[in-house]
Scaffold this motif. Structure first.
Motif, PDB file in Angstrom:
ATOM      1  N   UNK A 185       0.845  -1.184   0.000  1.00 36.50           N
ATOM      2  CA  UNK A 185       0.000   0.000   0.000  1.00 36.50           C
ATOM      3  C   UNK A 185       0.886   1.241   0.000  1.00 36.50           C
ATOM      4  N   UNK A 186       0.391   2.275  -0.687  1.00 38.72           N
ATOM      5  CA  UNK A 186       1.117   3.532  -0.812  1.00 38.72           C
ATOM      6  C   UNK A 186       0.157   4.675  -0.511  1.00 38.72           C
ATOM      7  N   UNK A 187       0.705   5.875  -0.421  1.00 35.21           N
ATOM      8  CA  UNK A 187      -0.112   7.058  -0.193  1.00 35.21           C
ATOM      9  C   UNK A 187      -0.804   7.455  -1.502  1.00 35.21           C
ATOM     10  N   UNK A 188      -2.112   7.583  -1.476  1.00 34.99           N
ATOM     11  CA  UNK A 188      -2.891   7.916  -2.673  1.00 34.99           C
ATOM     12  C   UNK A 188      -2.348   9.172  -3.346  1.00 34.99           C
ATOM     13  N   UNK A 189      -2.085  10.211  -2.563  1.00 35.82           N
ATOM     14  CA  UNK A 189      -1.649  11.483  -3.152  1.00 35.82           C
ATOM     15  C   UNK A 189      -0.299  11.376  -3.845  1.00 35.82           C
ATOM     16  N   UNK A 190       0.528  10.416  -3.426  1.00 38.29           N
ATOM     17  CA  UNK A 190       1.833  10.247  -4.067  1.00 38.29           C
ATOM     18  C   UNK A 190       1.739   9.418  -5.351  1.00 38.29           C
ATOM     19  N   UNK A 191       0.770   8.507  -5.410  1.00 42.36           N
ATOM     20  CA  UNK A 191       0.620   7.660  -6.594  1.00 42.36           C
ATOM     21  C   UNK A 191      -0.305   8.288  -7.634  1.00 42.36           C
ATOM     22  N   UNK A 192      -1.190   9.175  -7.174  1.00 37.93           N
ATOM     23  CA  UNK A 192      -2.128   9.848  -8.081  1.00 37.93           C
ATOM     24  C   UNK A 192      -1.975  11.353  -7.865  1.00 37.93           C
ATOM     25  N   UNK A 193      -0.826  11.896  -8.247  1.00 36.59           N
ATOM     26  CA  UNK A 193      -0.559  13.309  -7.940  1.00 36.59           C
ATOM     27  C   UNK A 193      -1.583  14.242  -8.584  1.00 36.59           C
ATOM     28  N   UNK A 194      -1.963  15.251  -7.808  1.00 34.13           N
ATOM     29  CA  UNK A 194      -2.906  16.235  -8.320  1.00 34.13           C
ATOM     30  C   UNK A 194      -4.343  15.783  -8.328  1.00 34.13           C
ATOM     31  N   UNK A 195      -4.633  14.636  -7.698  1.00 37.99           N
ATOM     32  CA  UNK A 195      -6.004  14.107  -7.716  1.00 37.99           C
ATOM     33  C   UNK A 195      -6.537  13.902  -6.305  1.00 37.99           C
ATOM     34  N   UNK A 196      -6.275  14.859  -5.420  1.00 39.78           N
ATOM     35  CA  UNK A 196      -6.793  14.750  -4.059  1.00 39.78           C
ATOM     36  C   UNK A 196      -8.298  14.533  -4.112  1.00 39.78           C
ATOM     37  N   UNK A 197      -8.755  13.520  -3.377  1.00 36.69           N
ATOM     38  CA  UNK A 197     -10.149  13.130  -3.458  1.00 36.69           C
ATOM     39  C   UNK A 197     -11.031  14.176  -2.776  1.00 36.69           C
ATOM     40  N   UNK A 198     -11.918  14.785  -3.565  1.00 32.72           N
ATOM     41  CA  UNK A 198     -12.842  15.790  -3.043  1.00 32.72           C
ATOM     42  C   UNK A 198     -14.246  15.464  -3.520  1.00 32.72           C
ATOM     43  N   UNK A 199     -15.255  15.821  -2.734  1.00 37.70           N
ATOM     44  CA  UNK A 199     -16.639  15.571  -3.186  1.00 37.70           C
ATOM     45  C   UNK A 199     -16.893  16.268  -4.520  1.00 37.70           C
ATOM     46  N   UNK A 200     -17.616  15.589  -5.389  1.00 39.55           N
ATOM     47  CA  UNK A 200     -17.930  16.156  -6.693  1.00 39.55           C
ATOM     48  C   UNK A 200     -19.060  17.179  -6.581  1.00 39.55           C
ATOM     49  N   UNK A 201     -18.960  18.255  -7.338  1.00 37.66           N
ATOM     50  CA  UNK A 201     -20.082  19.173  -7.486  1.00 37.66           C
ATOM     51  C   UNK A 201     -21.158  18.466  -8.310  1.00 37.66           C
ATOM     52  N   UNK A 202     -22.355  19.036  -8.344  1.00 34.32           N
ATOM     53  CA  UNK A 202     -23.427  18.446  -9.145  1.00 34.32           C
ATOM     54  C   UNK A 202     -23.014  18.354 -10.612  1.00 34.32           C
ATOM     55  N   UNK A 203     -22.372  19.418 -11.122  1.00 36.49           N
ATOM     56  CA  UNK A 203     -21.920  19.397 -12.512  1.00 36.49           C
ATOM     57  C   UNK A 203     -20.796  18.387 -12.705  1.00 36.49           C
ATOM     58  N   UNK A 204     -19.879  18.338 -11.742  1.00 34.83           N
ATOM     59  CA  UNK A 204     -18.776  17.392 -11.841  1.00 34.83           C
ATOM     60  C   UNK A 204     -19.265  15.955 -11.829  1.00 34.83           C
ATOM     61  N   UNK A 205     -20.283  15.673 -11.036  1.00 36.90           N
ATOM     62  CA  UNK A 205     -20.824  14.321 -10.983  1.00 36.90           C
ATOM     63  C   UNK A 205     -21.460  13.947 -12.320  1.00 36.90           C
ATOM     64  N   UNK A 206     -22.191  14.883 -12.923  1.00 39.91           N
ATOM     65  CA  UNK A 206     -22.792  14.593 -14.220  1.00 39.91           C
ATOM     66  C   UNK A 206     -21.726  14.309 -15.275  1.00 39.91           C
ATOM     67  N   UNK A 207     -20.640  15.072 -15.240  1.00 37.08           N
ATOM     68  CA  UNK A 207     -19.561  14.842 -16.194  1.00 37.08           C
ATOM     69  C   UNK A 207     -18.934  13.475 -15.967  1.00 37.08           C
ATOM     70  N   UNK A 208     -18.791  13.080 -14.698  1.00 40.48           N
ATOM     71  CA  UNK A 208     -18.230  11.766 -14.393  1.00 40.48           C
ATOM     72  C   UNK A 208     -19.158  10.655 -14.866  1.00 40.48           C
ATOM     73  N   UNK A 209     -20.462  10.839 -14.703  1.00 35.48           N
ATOM     74  CA  UNK A 209     -21.412   9.846 -15.206  1.00 35.48           C
ATOM     75  C   UNK A 209     -21.290   9.713 -16.724  1.00 35.48           C
ATOM     76  N   UNK A 210     -21.131  10.832 -17.406  1.00 37.03           N
ATOM     77  CA  UNK A 210     -20.980  10.795 -18.855  1.00 37.03           C
ATOM     78  C   UNK A 210     -19.704  10.090 -19.277  1.00 37.03           C
ATOM     79  N   UNK A 211     -18.602  10.363 -18.579  1.00 44.31           N
ATOM     80  CA  UNK A 211     -17.328   9.711 -18.905  1.00 44.31           C
ATOM     81  C   UNK A 211     -17.432   8.210 -18.703  1.00 44.31           C
ATOM     82  N   UNK A 212     -18.037   7.803 -17.588  1.00 46.14           N
ATOM     83  CA  UNK A 212     -18.155   6.369 -17.315  1.00 46.14           C
ATOM     84  C   UNK A 212     -19.013   5.693 -18.377  1.00 46.14           C
TER      85      UNK A 212
END
Length: 385
Positions: free
Chosen positions: A187-214
């Protein structure tokens, strides 16, 4: 003919047929997430979607290297179970999944005494333990948590680790080999393996974009598939999947198509939709490369990528045989045709393959070719037993 067309399109889109991927990372980019709880077999899932040429095919070592350098990460996500995800996708995909995964785990959190305060504290302890590249095995993290008064074994320990993964604290590190030679995850630190992708709650618009990408990634890599197939694979609601299809249409106009066949509403890459609707996909009898045998793991995306329409596989999988028989899947021209597993004796990999019916000479030749390819993947001799 319809079933054959569906199988052939799925095989192509999943890269079990040409055009193949160039690297393990390319496979995961195409499929978005690849179920991987059995790591030795999951390596093969990525390799067999690469070039079939002996000189350029992906090997077990090259998959392990992609995991070691963090191009591919292995974590609990989606349903949840272990999946490979490309580091470029893990941030937004985990952000889309996290709330639902925590909600699904609430019962086990209560049973194991994990509340917000204890999870936050164990998360800080785990983060400090693996910071600055100090990747640690599960056993080492058990000792770290035990010394701080947290469970070091059992479900309590497992769910503290999983909470940290889902919360963007931990992710897979560089694998290590045990004294006996078995590959072990760290196991490693998420922030070190996925730099610049600190996990934050999605905005309503961000969630819709994520649904579209998936939705776009799922249906272009696994279609023809249904809304219910995608919902079962992703853990999303059918309402979310339908909204994702709408957003995908705006994000990438013309990329997705639809076809109604055999009572199903299928979504798939637009260039394949007309062929499916018209039945123009060529018959397997016209393919000079057949018969073709594929040895896939029972959790391969060709199986687990579907639920409502999994029956186009031509049989029931995964199964858990009561007689301790093999459970991984043999495909013959894309249809379930038997079961297999590997075992090791010295420097030889012994392949236990059990077909559902006697094979013809050409089918046996195709099986031997696939067994030989598995040996090249492992870098060792293989033999049928």
């Amino acid at each position: 003919m319809l079933a054959e067309a569906i199988r052939r399109i799925r095989l192509r889109r999943q890269q079990l047929r040409a055009p193949y991927a160039g690297s393990p990372g390319d496979v995961v980019r195409n499929l978005l997430a690849v179920q991987s709880q059995e790591f030795p077999y999951a390596r093969w899932t990525l390799a067999q979607r690469s070039s079939t040429s002996a000189s350029s095919m992906v090997t077990a070592l090259s998959v392990e290297q992609a995991v070691a350098d963090g191009t591919i990460l292995r974590t609990h996500i989606l349903r949840p179970t272990w999946h490979f995800v490309h580091r470029d996708d893990l941030g937004w995909l985990m952000a889309l999944s996290a709330d639902r995964l925590h909600q699904g785990n609430k019962g086990m959190y209560r049973q194991t005494g994990i509340d917000d305060d204890s999870a936050a504290k164990s998360g800080r302890i785990l983060a400090a333990a693996v910071a600055d590249g100090a990747h640690k095995t599960r056993e080492e993290l058990a000792e770290v948590l035990g010394q701080s008064g947290f469970p070091s074994k059992g479900l309590g320990f497992i769910y503290h680790l999983m909470h940290a993964e889902i919360s963007g604290v931990l992710v897979s590190g560089t694998p290590v080999r045990s004294a006996g030679g078995a590959l072990k995850q760290t196991y490693a630190l998420f922030d070190e393996r996925v730099p610049g992708s600190a996990l934050k709650p999605l905005t309503a618009e961000g969630r819709e974009q994520a649904l579209g990408r998936l939705a776009l990634r799922y249906f272009t890599s696994r279609g023809p598939a249904t809304v219910k197939d995608c919902a079962a694979w992703s853990g999303l609601t059918m309402k979310d999947v339908k909204r994702g299809i709408e957003v995908a249409g705006a994000m990438s106009p013309g990329s997705l198509g639809a076809a109604q066949c055999d009572g199903f509403d299928f979504y798939l890459a637009s260039e394949e939709a007309d062929a499916l609707a018209s039945g123009d996909d060529p018959s397997p009898a016209e393919d000079p490369g057949l018969p073709r045998v594929d040895l896939i793991q029972c959790y391969d995306e060709y199986v687990m990528g579907y639920s409502q329409s999994r029956h186009f596989l031509g049989g029931t999988a995964p199964i858990f045989p009561e007689d301790n028989g093999p459970m991984h899947v043999v495909l013959l021209d894309g249809r379930l045709a038997g079961w297999w597993r590997h075992g090791f004796s010295g420097r030889t990999c012994e392949m236990d393959v059990r077909m559902n019916r006697p094979t013809t000479a050409k089918e046996q030749e195709a099986l031997q070719s696939e067994v030989d390819r598995y040996g090249r993947f492992l870098g060792m001799q293989t033999k049928l037993v």
